[in-house]
Design a protein around this motif. Sequence first.
Motif, short mmCIF file in Angstrom:
data_model
loop_
_atom_site.label_atom_id
_atom_site.label_comp_id
_atom_site.label_asym_id
_atom_site.label_seq_id
_atom_site.Cartn_x
_atom_site.Cartn_y
_atom_site.Cartn_z
N UNK A 60 52.08 28.15 43.33
CA UNK A 60 51.91 29.38 42.55
C UNK A 60 50.53 29.45 41.90
N UNK A 61 50.03 28.32 41.41
CA UNK A 61 48.71 28.30 40.78
C UNK A 61 47.63 28.63 41.80
N UNK A 62 47.71 28.05 43.01
CA UNK A 62 46.72 28.32 44.05
C UNK A 62 46.77 29.78 44.48
N UNK A 63 47.97 30.34 44.60
CA UNK A 63 48.07 31.75 44.99
C UNK A 63 47.53 32.67 43.90
N UNK A 64 47.71 32.33 42.63
CA UNK A 64 47.14 33.13 41.55
C UNK A 64 45.62 33.09 41.56
N UNK A 117 43.24 36.35 42.21
CA UNK A 117 42.22 36.67 41.21
C UNK A 117 40.84 36.79 41.85
N UNK A 118 40.52 35.93 42.83
CA UNK A 118 39.21 36.03 43.48
C UNK A 118 39.09 37.28 44.33
N UNK A 119 40.20 37.85 44.78
CA UNK A 119 40.15 39.08 45.56
C UNK A 119 40.17 40.33 44.68
N UNK A 120 40.89 40.31 43.60
CA UNK A 120 41.08 41.49 42.77
C UNK A 120 39.97 41.67 41.73
N UNK A 121 39.50 40.60 41.11
CA UNK A 121 38.52 40.73 40.03
C UNK A 121 37.21 41.39 40.46
N UNK A 122 36.62 41.11 41.63
CA UNK A 122 35.40 41.84 42.01
C UNK A 122 35.64 43.34 42.19
#
Length: 87
Positions: free
Chosen positions: A43-47, A51-56
């Motif tokens: 779950x931590x890796x998927x979060x 985050x790396x895809x959505x934040x930019x």
Amino acid sequence: MSKYFCPYCNSKYQFKSVSNTGKLLCGLCGEEMIKKSFLNVKQIVSLIIVATLILPLFYTFIISIINRGQIKKDTYQGYNTELKNYI
């Protein structure tokens, strides 16, 4: 109360019983119940990946809203200076 589960029995048919020592035991097989963690490694890796895809995308959306007024002003001023040069 934290969640406990038996790794050997089906989760539909599990019920808890307490031993003489105060440990939780599975009512079906008698094995000790294991405490389920809140977040596991998967779950931590998927979060982190999400985050790396959505934040930019979120960052560019916010910056475009902030700079929207400046872009309109710059293009209008550039259009006016081009017209003055031709006249």
